[in-house]
Design a protein around this motif. Structure first.
Motif, PDB file in Angstrom:
ATOM      1  N   ALA B 168       0.806  -1.222   0.000  1.00 26.20           N
ATOM      2  CA  ALA B 168       0.000   0.000   0.000  1.00 26.20           C
ATOM      3  C   ALA B 168       0.842   1.277   0.000  1.00 26.20           C
ATOM      4  CB  ALA B 168      -0.948  -0.010   1.188  1.00 26.20           C
ATOM      5  N   ASN B 169       1.845   1.328   0.826  1.00 24.59           N
ATOM      6  CA  ASN B 169       2.626   2.572   0.948  1.00 24.59           C
ATOM      7  C   ASN B 169       3.861   2.594   0.045  1.00 24.59           C
ATOM      8  OD1 ASN B 169       1.007   3.953   2.852  1.00 24.59           O
ATOM      9  ND2 ASN B 169       1.788   2.636   4.485  1.00 24.59           N
ATOM     10  N   LYS B 170       3.839   1.738  -0.979  1.00 30.88           N
ATOM     11  CA  LYS B 170       4.965   1.626  -1.919  1.00 30.88           C
ATOM     12  C   LYS B 170       6.281   1.493  -1.147  1.00 30.88           C
ATOM     13  CE  LYS B 170       2.544   4.272  -5.418  1.00 30.88           C
ATOM     14  NZ  LYS B 170       2.392   5.536  -6.106  1.00 30.88           N
ATOM     15  N   PRO B 171       6.400   0.460  -0.321  1.00 31.37           N
ATOM     16  CA  PRO B 171       7.588   0.349   0.536  1.00 31.37           C
ATOM     17  C   PRO B 171       8.824  -0.010  -0.282  1.00 31.37           C
ATOM     18  CG  PRO B 171       6.289  -1.641   0.692  1.00 31.37           C
ATOM     19  CD  PRO B 171       5.514  -0.706  -0.181  1.00 31.37           C
ATOM     20  N   SER B 172       9.972   0.318   0.262  1.00 35.02           N
ATOM     21  CA  SER B 172      11.205  -0.055  -0.422  1.00 35.02           C
ATOM     22  C   SER B 172      11.623  -1.475  -0.024  1.00 35.02           C
ATOM     23  CB  SER B 172      12.313   0.940  -0.089  1.00 35.02           C
ATOM     24  OG  SER B 172      12.418   1.080   1.307  1.00 35.02           O
ATOM     25  N   VAL B 173      11.025  -1.968   1.062  1.00 37.25           N
ATOM     26  CA  VAL B 173      11.356  -3.316   1.521  1.00 37.25           C
ATOM     27  C   VAL B 173      10.066  -4.070   1.829  1.00 37.25           C
ATOM     28  CG1 VAL B 173      12.564  -4.684   3.294  1.00 37.25           C
ATOM     29  CG2 VAL B 173      13.460  -2.449   2.631  1.00 37.25           C
ATOM     30  N   ILE B 174      10.000  -5.327   1.361  1.00 38.32           N
ATOM     31  CA  ILE B 174       8.868  -6.178   1.755  1.00 38.32           C
ATOM     32  C   ILE B 174       9.445  -7.404   2.441  1.00 38.32           C
ATOM     33  CG2 ILE B 174       6.966  -7.629   0.933  1.00 38.32           C
ATOM     34  CD1 ILE B 174       6.589  -5.613  -1.337  1.00 38.32           C
ATOM     35  N   LEU B 175       8.938  -7.674   3.649  1.00 41.39           N
ATOM     36  CA  LEU B 175       9.404  -8.827   4.410  1.00 41.39           C
ATOM     37  C   LEU B 175       8.257  -9.830   4.484  1.00 41.39           C
ATOM     38  CD1 LEU B 175      11.156  -6.926   7.346  1.00 41.39           C
ATOM     39  CD2 LEU B 175      12.192  -7.799   5.248  1.00 41.39           C
ATOM     40  N   ALA B 176       8.515 -11.024   4.039  1.00 40.91           N
ATOM     41  CA  ALA B 176       7.459 -12.038   4.023  1.00 40.91           C
ATOM     42  C   ALA B 176       7.926 -13.251   4.809  1.00 40.91           C
ATOM     43  CB  ALA B 176       7.129 -12.408   2.586  1.00 40.91           C
ATOM     44  N   ASP B 177       7.141 -13.627   5.812  1.00 39.02           N
ATOM     45  CA  ASP B 177       7.513 -14.756   6.653  1.00 39.02           C
ATOM     46  C   ASP B 177       6.638 -15.954   6.294  1.00 39.02           C
ATOM     47  OD1 ASP B 177       8.495 -16.385   8.558  1.00 39.02           O
ATOM     48  OD2 ASP B 177       7.685 -15.302  10.280  1.00 39.02           O
ATOM     49  N   GLU B 178       7.199 -16.842   5.531  1.00 38.11           N
ATOM     50  CA  GLU B 178       6.498 -18.042   5.055  1.00 38.11           C
ATOM     51  C   GLU B 178       5.093 -17.702   4.556  1.00 38.11           C
ATOM     52  OE1 GLU B 178       7.066 -21.674   7.096  1.00 38.11           O
ATOM     53  OE2 GLU B 178       8.549 -20.810   8.430  1.00 38.11           O
ATOM     54  N   PRO B 179       5.000 -16.869   3.551  1.00 36.02           N
ATOM     55  CA  PRO B 179       3.674 -16.398   3.105  1.00 36.02           C
ATOM     56  C   PRO B 179       2.841 -17.475   2.436  1.00 36.02           C
ATOM     57  CG  PRO B 179       5.374 -15.657   1.595  1.00 36.02           C
ATOM     58  CD  PRO B 179       6.083 -16.330   2.709  1.00 36.02           C
ATOM     59  N   THR B 180       3.468 -18.604   2.084  1.00 39.73           N
ATOM     60  CA  THR B 180       2.699 -19.627   1.358  1.00 39.73           C
ATOM     61  C   THR B 180       2.449 -20.865   2.206  1.00 39.73           C
ATOM     62  OG1 THR B 180       4.736 -20.575   0.478  1.00 39.73           O
ATOM     63  CG2 THR B 180       3.673 -18.863  -0.840  1.00 39.73           C
ATOM     64  N   ALA B 181       2.776 -20.771   3.490  1.00 36.32           N
ATOM     65  CA  ALA B 181       2.680 -21.961   4.340  1.00 36.32           C
ATOM     66  C   ALA B 181       1.261 -22.514   4.405  1.00 36.32           C
ATOM     67  CB  ALA B 181       3.170 -21.621   5.741  1.00 36.32           C
ATOM     68  N   ALA B 204      10.800  -2.779  -5.217  1.00 32.43           N
ATOM     69  CA  ALA B 204      10.987  -3.041  -3.782  1.00 32.43           C
ATOM     70  C   ALA B 204      11.948  -4.208  -3.601  1.00 32.43           C
ATOM     71  CB  ALA B 204       9.648  -3.372  -3.147  1.00 32.43           C
ATOM     72  N   GLY B 205      12.703  -4.170  -2.545  1.00 33.31           N
ATOM     73  CA  GLY B 205      13.533  -5.318  -2.198  1.00 33.31           C
ATOM     74  C   GLY B 205      12.695  -6.257  -1.349  1.00 33.31           C
ATOM     75  N   VAL B 206      12.676  -7.524  -1.756  1.00 32.96           N
ATOM     76  CA  VAL B 206      11.787  -8.465  -1.056  1.00 32.96           C
ATOM     77  C   VAL B 206      12.610  -9.574  -0.414  1.00 32.96           C
ATOM     78  CG1 VAL B 206       9.853 -10.065  -1.307  1.00 32.96           C
ATOM     79  CG2 VAL B 206       9.933  -7.996  -2.706  1.00 32.96           C
ATOM     80  N   ILE B 207      12.371  -9.798   0.880  1.00 29.00           N
ATOM     81  CA  ILE B 207      13.004 -10.919   1.574  1.00 29.00           C
ATOM     82  C   ILE B 207      11.894 -11.889   1.971  1.00 29.00           C
ATOM     83  CG2 ILE B 207      14.408 -11.650   3.539  1.00 29.00           C
ATOM     84  CD1 ILE B 207      15.508  -8.779   3.674  1.00 29.00           C
ATOM     85  N   VAL B 208      12.010 -13.115   1.500  1.00 29.84           N
ATOM     86  CA  VAL B 208      10.976 -14.108   1.783  1.00 29.84           C
ATOM     87  C   VAL B 208      11.584 -15.253   2.583  1.00 29.84           C
ATOM     88  CG1 VAL B 208       9.266 -15.681   0.796  1.00 29.84           C
ATOM     89  CG2 VAL B 208       9.820 -13.545  -0.378  1.00 29.84           C
ATOM     90  N   VAL B 209      11.075 -15.456   3.792  1.00 31.87           N
ATOM     91  CA  VAL B 209      11.477 -16.634   4.554  1.00 31.87           C
ATOM     92  C   VAL B 209      10.584 -17.770   4.086  1.00 31.87           C
ATOM     93  CG1 VAL B 209      11.420 -17.697   6.845  1.00 31.87           C
ATOM     94  CG2 VAL B 209      12.273 -15.370   6.582  1.00 31.87           C
ATOM     95  N   THR B 210      11.185 -18.851   3.656  1.00 31.01           N
ATOM     96  CA  THR B 210      10.351 -19.943   3.133  1.00 31.01           C
ATOM     97  C   THR B 210      10.983 -21.314   3.367  1.00 31.01           C
ATOM     98  OG1 THR B 210       9.211 -20.755   1.186  1.00 31.01           O
ATOM     99  CG2 THR B 210      11.335 -19.735   0.802  1.00 31.01           C
TER     100      THR B 210
END
Lengths: 403, 242
Positions: B168-181, B204-210
């Protein structure tokens, strides 16, 4: 976006029930205040309505509203002779309890100084003032007597010719207005047998005296009515009410009367104050203390409700913090809900009270200033009791949104 | 908008250490963990349970500061150890979007309001926020459920709403913690591809924990954590094959 209203709308049923619960509690607080005000109003109603400038009562008593006061009837004439007095009237006041239709009927009997006082000053809701010296009465509607209804008290029957509303004694009994003569008859109502026994006793006592033995004809007097015997004191009244001429100093009149050794004199305000400090004081304090307790209980219950409501939202609050909501957003969420709860609770309490309080046996008076004061207290309680919820909300870590 | 410029850092974590407790009860949850993510880059963080992935994510998410090490958002130093150099809540609001394993939507707000609130908190007017929220939801294919409460949405729909909120706020970083679990394999791939598309299109730079190794080909880089230590895998293709 207003989060408080969104949350309320989502849990509308539960919030409405909570409001209802709070409103019941506030209605009790409001009612206690109303009962307190009603007791004060009832207690001082007569003094205020009668509007006498000065009250002459039995020496060292606090007047007929606080305790038994007996003064001779001729005190009226003595009082009229005091410079500055425009009128002096007899006042007789006592309470009786009789049975009517199988139920107890308590009447605060008030004697009006016929013919000077026919009860014109009374706020009549139906009928007319007293029109004759005997056997008529004006009854408060709380006594349950209809217009033209007849009521037998002792040997005599009285017809209700007028009605008042909310004319109540300090103990909550409806007032019946009679002429002083009738009020006295009601007070000293005796059966024929009691009169005969008293006359026989009087004759027996007379026989003990030498003068009766020497002149047996004197004993004939013993069986005559008490009113015809000069040696027996006439019936007494409760007090004498004085009106002072316009422009004259009440203090001066009171000073003259207070110099008499057999009576005490009070101004209207002093009589009112004596009454409030006397019979009403303990009830007033008791209700006042009970009201304070209720306010504290209401505050605690509201605090617990708001705390529970905050706990229900704690995950959402943590999430809001996580996405960067400043503390003022969370503060507004909790405080606005507290205020809505308090305001709606107060509103429902008022509306319910308007319907419920008239059913109470004693008058419940919702005074504007009391309601404003309670509204202020509810506002403070709402804000104060939300502090517990706020404290919990401020402590929650955004981490909790991840768990 | 397409931004894919390795010269523009989104987030940089330098030698992060996180120690819980002290003395005999001391536990080192993360040791010398470093990561550099550029704008438009999608990075996967792999590792077994208890390896320190969540600790790292909450540290770079400015939720749980590290014991030592530095975190930069863009080129701004935000955290130096536990000492903040900026208002962390404000930085989270303006620069970071979060997506969780569970959708973590606010239950008393409708789907569109859940997206809208993030923008209103950031100072946007209600009308503008709602318009953008609906655009995002349309982009993510959940616009028709805009006025439904989260409890009326499926798991996949909820997760897409959460993605919309993160963007929503056009972030420069997106952090996703197991978004598909909580999603099936088809939905998982869709969400991963969506994150990659968003990163590339919005810069955006995206970090996905998966834990999900089936969609690793969508990532630009892979990092792995084990016993609190982080290492970068050489290449995505190599990792997938190995």
């Amino acid at each position: 976006m207003n989060l408080a209203t969104k949350d309320i709308r989502r849990n509308l049923g539960r919030f409405a029930l909570t409001c209802l619960g709070i409103s019941m509690l506030l209605m009790v607080v409001m009612g206690m205040g109303g009962i307190y005000r009603g007791i004060v109003e009832d207690a001082t109603l007569l003094i205020d309505r009668i509007g006498a400038d000065l009250w002459i009562v039995q020496r060292d008593t606090r007047g007929p509203f606080a305790e038994v006061s007996r003064v001779p009837r001729n005190l009226v004439h003595r009082a009229l002779a005091v410079p500055g007095v425009s009128s002096a009237r007899e006042f007789l006041y006592h309470t009786i309890q009789r049975e009517r239709n199988g139920k107890p009927l308590r009447i605060a009997v008030l004697g009006l100084s016929w013919p000077a006082d026919k009860g014109e000053w009374l706020p009549l809701t139906a009928g007319r003032p007293l029109g004759q010296a005997h056997f008529e009465m004006i009854a408060d509607t709380s006594l349950g007597l209809a217009l033209d209804e007849q009521l037998t008290l002792g040997e005599d029957t009285y017809r209700v010719v007028g009605q008042t509303e909310s004319m109540i004694s300090s103990s909550g009994d409806g007032i019946g207005f009679f002429t002083v003569a009738d009020a006295r008859v009601i007070q000293f109502d005796q059966t024929g047998e009691a009169v005969r026994l008293e006359r026989a006793a009087r004759e027996a006592r007379g026989r003990q005296f030498d003068v009766a033995r020497a002149q047996p004809q004197l004993l004939e007097n013993a069986v005559r009515p008490a009113a015809e015997l000069p040696q027996i004191a006439g019936p007494q009244i409760s007090a004498v009410m004085l009106h002072v001429l316009p422009g004259r100093d009440r203090g001066q009149v009171a000073e003259i009367v207070s110099a008499w050794g057999d009576v005490s004199v009070y101004t209207k305000d002093a009589q009112r104050e004596l009454l409030l400090q006397g019979s009403v004081e303990k009830v007033r304090r008791q209700i006042g203390l009970f009201r304070i307790l209720l306010v504290i209980i209401a505050a605690i219950i509201m605090a617990l409700i708001l705390y529970t409501m905050t706990l229900d939202k704690i995950h959402s609050i943590a999430l809001l913090k996580l996405i960067g909501a400043p503390n003022k957003v969370i503060l507004a969420l909790i405080m606005q809900q507290a205020l809505v709860l308090g305001t709606i609770g107060f509103g429902i309490a008022y509306l319910l009270g308007q319907r419920v309080f008239p059913l109470f046996p004693r008058r419940v008076i919702l005074d504007g200033s009391d309601l404003l004061q309670l509204a202020g207290i509810v506002l403070l309680i709402s804000l104060g009791s939300s502090l517990l919820g706020l404290w919990r909300a401020m402590r929650v870590s955004p981490n909790e949104a991840l768990s | 908008m397409t931004v894919r410029d390795s010269e523009m850092p989104a987030i940089r974590a330098e030698r992060l250490v996180k120690i819980y407790g002290e003395g005999n009860t001391e536990v080192v949850a993360m040791q010398d963990a470093s990561m550099h993510v550029n704008r438009g880059e999608v990075v996967a963080l792999l590792g077994p349970s208890g390896s320190g992935k969540s600790t790292f994510l909450t540290a770079v998410g400015l939720i749980n500061p590290p014991t030592s090490g530095q975190i930069f958002i863009g080129s701004t130093l935000v955290l130096d150890g536990e000492r903040p150099h900026a208002d962390l809540r404000s930085m989270r609001r303006q620069h970071i979007g979060f997506i969780f394993q569970k959708s973590n939507l606010i239950p008393f707000l409708s789907a569109v309001e859940n997206v809208q609130i993030a923008m209103e908190l950031n100072g946007q007017t209600s009308i503008a926020a709602r318009r953008r929220a609906l655009e995002l939801m349309d982009y993510l294919g959940v616009a028709e459920r805009a006025d439904n409460l989260p409890s009326m949405l499926s798991g996949g729909q909820q997760q897409r709403v959460a993605v919309a909120r993160a963007l929503a706020n056009k972030p420069s970083v997106i952090l996703a913690d197991e978004p598909t679990a909580a999603l099936d394999s088809r939905r998982s791939r869709q969400v991963m591809e969506l994150l990659a598309t968003v990163a590339h299109e919005q810069g955006a730079g995206v970090i996905v924990v998966t834990h999900d190794h089936r969609a690793l080909d969508v990532f630009d880089a892979l990092y792995e954590m084990e016993d609190g230590r982080m290492r970068r895998k050489k290449s995505v293709i190599h990792s997938v094959i190995s």
